[in-house]
Design a protein around this motif. Structure first.
Motif, mmCIF file in Angstrom:
data_model
loop_
_atom_site.group_PDB
_atom_site.id
_atom_site.type_symbol
_atom_site.label_atom_id
_atom_site.label_comp_id
_atom_site.label_asym_id
_atom_site.label_seq_id
_atom_site.Cartn_x
_atom_site.Cartn_y
_atom_site.Cartn_z
ATOM 1 N N ALA A 9 0.836 -1.212 0.000
ATOM 2 C CA ALA A 9 0.000 0.000 0.000
ATOM 3 C C ALA A 9 0.863 1.251 0.000
ATOM 4 C CB ALA A 9 -0.931 -0.025 1.211
ATOM 5 N N PHE A 10 1.962 1.232 0.756
ATOM 6 C CA PHE A 10 2.871 2.384 0.767
ATOM 7 C C PHE A 10 3.531 2.573 -0.595
ATOM 8 C CE2 PHE A 10 2.901 2.374 5.478
ATOM 9 C CZ PHE A 10 2.813 3.743 5.679
ATOM 10 N N PHE A 11 3.942 1.485 -1.211
ATOM 11 C CA PHE A 11 4.546 1.603 -2.544
ATOM 12 C C PHE A 11 3.542 2.170 -3.546
ATOM 13 C CE2 PHE A 11 7.665 -2.107 -1.554
ATOM 14 C CZ PHE A 11 8.491 -1.215 -0.892
ATOM 15 N N ASP A 12 2.289 1.728 -3.450
ATOM 16 C CA ASP A 12 1.246 2.263 -4.338
ATOM 17 C C ASP A 12 1.027 3.749 -4.080
ATOM 18 O OD1 ASP A 12 0.726 -0.093 -5.714
ATOM 19 O OD2 ASP A 12 -0.767 -0.765 -4.259
ATOM 20 N N LEU A 13 1.005 4.110 -2.798
ATOM 21 C CA LEU A 13 0.784 5.511 -2.429
ATOM 22 C C LEU A 13 1.899 6.407 -2.951
ATOM 23 C CD1 LEU A 13 -0.997 7.504 -0.766
ATOM 24 C CD2 LEU A 13 0.478 7.005 1.186
ATOM 25 N N LEU A 14 3.128 5.898 -2.914
ATOM 26 C CA LEU A 14 4.283 6.683 -3.355
ATOM 27 C C LEU A 14 4.579 6.511 -4.847
ATOM 28 C CD1 LEU A 14 6.626 5.959 -0.300
ATOM 29 C CD2 LEU A 14 5.320 8.042 -0.761
ATOM 30 N N LYS A 15 3.693 5.783 -5.562
ATOM 31 C CA LYS A 15 3.843 5.576 -6.998
ATOM 32 C C LYS A 15 5.155 4.867 -7.356
ATOM 33 C CE LYS A 15 0.029 7.936 -7.582
ATOM 34 N NZ LYS A 15 -1.241 7.241 -7.890
ATOM 35 N N ILE A 16 5.537 3.912 -6.520
ATOM 36 C CA ILE A 16 6.751 3.144 -6.777
ATOM 37 C C ILE A 16 6.356 1.836 -7.453
ATOM 38 C CG2 ILE A 16 8.706 1.940 -5.703
ATOM 39 C CD1 ILE A 16 8.600 4.004 -3.474
ATOM 40 N N PRO A 17 6.805 1.605 -8.665
ATOM 41 C CA PRO A 17 6.412 0.368 -9.381
ATOM 42 C C PRO A 17 7.058 -0.866 -8.742
ATOM 43 C CG PRO A 17 8.042 1.590 -10.633
ATOM 44 C CD PRO A 17 7.672 2.464 -9.480
ATOM 45 N N PHE A 18 6.276 -1.921 -8.654
ATOM 46 C CA PHE A 18 6.799 -3.170 -8.090
ATOM 47 C C PHE A 18 5.961 -4.332 -8.619
ATOM 48 C CE2 PHE A 18 3.410 -1.904 -5.236
ATOM 49 C CZ PHE A 18 2.781 -3.098 -4.892
ATOM 50 N N LEU A 19 6.549 -5.490 -8.545
ATOM 51 C CA LEU A 19 5.859 -6.729 -8.873
ATOM 52 C C LEU A 19 5.885 -7.591 -7.622
ATOM 53 C CD1 LEU A 19 4.533 -8.726 -10.877
ATOM 54 C CD2 LEU A 19 6.850 -9.526 -11.429
ATOM 55 N N ARG A 20 4.705 -8.029 -7.204
ATOM 56 C CA ARG A 20 4.642 -8.809 -5.968
ATOM 57 C C ARG A 20 4.335 -10.268 -6.275
ATOM 58 N NH1 ARG A 20 0.569 -7.991 -0.712
ATOM 59 N NH2 ARG A 20 1.184 -9.976 0.302
ATOM 60 N N GLU A 21 5.112 -11.154 -5.661
ATOM 61 C CA GLU A 21 4.873 -12.593 -5.702
ATOM 62 C C GLU A 21 4.796 -13.098 -4.265
ATOM 63 O OE1 GLU A 21 7.039 -13.894 -9.877
ATOM 64 O OE2 GLU A 21 8.178 -14.021 -8.011
ATOM 65 N N ASP A 22 3.577 -13.211 -3.782
ATOM 66 C CA ASP A 22 3.348 -13.618 -2.392
ATOM 67 C C ASP A 22 4.025 -12.627 -1.446
ATOM 68 O OD1 ASP A 22 2.264 -15.071 -0.358
ATOM 69 O OD2 ASP A 22 3.621 -16.765 -0.523
ATOM 70 N N PHE A 23 5.091 -13.022 -0.759
ATOM 71 C CA PHE A 23 5.759 -12.127 0.184
ATOM 72 C C PHE A 23 7.032 -11.517 -0.401
ATOM 73 C CE2 PHE A 23 3.771 -14.894 3.667
ATOM 74 C CZ PHE A 23 2.661 -14.050 3.755
ATOM 75 N N VAL A 24 7.239 -11.687 -1.691
ATOM 76 C CA VAL A 24 8.426 -11.148 -2.355
ATOM 77 C C VAL A 24 8.021 -9.951 -3.216
ATOM 78 C CG1 VAL A 24 10.316 -11.614 -3.955
ATOM 79 C CG2 VAL A 24 9.553 -13.396 -2.362
ATOM 80 N N PHE A 25 8.778 -8.844 -3.075
ATOM 81 C CA PHE A 25 8.538 -7.634 -3.862
ATOM 82 C C PHE A 25 9.737 -7.421 -4.790
ATOM 83 C CE2 PHE A 25 5.835 -7.109 -0.226
ATOM 84 C CZ PHE A 25 4.738 -6.379 -0.666
ATOM 85 N N HIS A 26 9.443 -7.325 -6.080
ATOM 86 C CA HIS A 26 10.480 -7.040 -7.072
ATOM 87 C C HIS A 26 10.355 -5.566 -7.461
ATOM 88 C CE1 HIS A 26 11.227 -11.349 -7.541
ATOM 89 N NE2 HIS A 26 9.916 -11.515 -7.613
ATOM 90 N N LEU A 27 11.387 -4.781 -7.109
ATOM 91 C CA LEU A 27 11.423 -3.370 -7.456
ATOM 92 C C LEU A 27 12.519 -3.134 -8.486
ATOM 93 C CD1 LEU A 27 10.879 -3.578 -4.061
ATOM 94 C CD2 LEU A 27 10.154 -1.255 -4.589
ATOM 95 N N THR A 28 12.650 -1.900 -8.933
ATOM 96 C CA THR A 28 13.590 -1.618 -10.021
ATOM 97 C C THR A 28 15.042 -1.863 -9.614
ATOM 98 O OG1 THR A 28 13.573 0.706 -9.348
ATOM 99 C CG2 THR A 28 12.068 0.054 -11.115
ATOM 100 N N ARG A 29 15.376 -1.635 -8.352
ATOM 101 C CA ARG A 29 16.774 -1.745 -7.932
ATOM 102 C C ARG A 29 17.025 -2.864 -6.935
ATOM 103 N NH1 ARG A 29 18.531 4.632 -7.043
ATOM 104 N NH2 ARG A 29 17.769 5.398 -9.066
#
Length: 290
Positions: A152-172
């Motif tokens: 929810a925080f990533f969505d609020l801050l407009k940070i793109p991510f891909l979520r797989e269960d408890f794993v978050f894939h971000l750009t860096r």
């Protein structure tokens, strides 16, 4: 004097489970708080001693209502079924011990004292360690809630991510909200603090329940804030934030953040209680005075 004798005898009777409880709390950080609970409960009884009748009432009925279940739980804990589940036997013995303590209090001081000391005595049940299968579920709920808040925080801050269960894939970076990230130790400390604050600062059951429920939500919220903050620092400042000092020892910082989130709700509920009491107070009009 009789209460001290009762406690001493119960400690002798449950000496081995108590020893195992101390050893487990020292080796398992998830339940390290349990050994502090009896001391806190004793402190609560001391603070409220003026409201508790000091004369012995010898209420056998009230005492039996707790002593009989204590014996039944102890027998279940001694069974082979309890032995087959990790820490279930220990949980059963400690639950039996807590019931013995409450039974002794009810037996010696009676129903009125039992009612007055209700909160410290109920608080004692936090001494009972959760068996592994229940503790695992609590950790999973905290883990899932923390992952949701982080997303929810990533969505609020407009940070793109891909979520797989408890794993978050971000750009860096890629992060995982692991079991160790559930924050159960600081969450339990926050819950205990919320219970104490509600007891001392609020009057109505509705306000107390609302505050404790808010405390449960803050448990998850502050952990999501912690995970999101460390991730952003790792992305935009230094990747070492994901395994550095703030990650390993920064629990106190985010605990204080959680505490700061409790205070506005406390102020709101206290103001609501004051408003309600003012409405309930009968108003005397000038015309009605002689």
């Amino acid at each position: 004097m009789l209460s001290a004798v009762w406690i001493f005898l119960s400690l002798l009777l449950f000496a081995r489970p108590l020893r195992d409880l101390v050893q487990l709390s020292l080796s398992n950080e998830d339940i390290s708080y349990v050994v502090v609970i009896p001391l806190l409960a004793a402190g609560l009884l001391f603070l409220e001693r003026s409201r508790i009748p000091q004369t012995h009432a010898y209420d056998k009925v009230s005492g039996s209502l707790f002593l009989v279940p204590a014996g039944f739980v102890a027998l279940l804990a001694h069974s082979s079924l309890a032995a087959s589940i990790d820490h279930l036997r220990l949980s059963g013995y400690i639950l039996s011990l807590v019931l013995v303590w409450i039974a002794g209090f009810a037996l010696l001081y009676g129903k009125t004292a039992l009612e007055v000391a209700r909160f410290p005595l109920v608080f004692l049940f936090l001494t009972v360690p959760l068996p592994d299968f229940l503790l695992g579920r609590v950790v999973y709920v905290l883990q899932a809630g923390s992952a949701w808040i982080t997303g929810a925080f990533f969505d609020l801050l407009k940070i793109p991510f891909l979520r797989e269960d408890f794993v978050f894939h971000l750009t860096r970076v890629d992060i995982e909200v692991a079991k160790e990230c559930s924050g159960i130790r600081s969450s339990m400390a926050l819950l205990i603090l919320a219970l104490l604050i509600a007891h001392f600062q609020l009057k109505s059951w509705t306000a107390k329940a609302t505050f404790v429920v808010w405390g449960l939500f803050v448990m998850i919220l502050k952990n999501g804030i912690r995970i999101a903050t460390l991730t952003l620092l790792a992305m935009y400042v230094d990747p070492s934030f994901l395994f550095g000092r703030l990650h390993q020892q920064g629990g106190v910082v985010f605990f204080l953040i959680g505490l700061s989130l409790l205070l506005p709700m406390l102020a709101l509920l206290r103001r609501g209680e004051s408003w309600w009491r003012a409405r309930q107070t009968p108003q005397i009009s000038p015309e009605s005075t002689p």
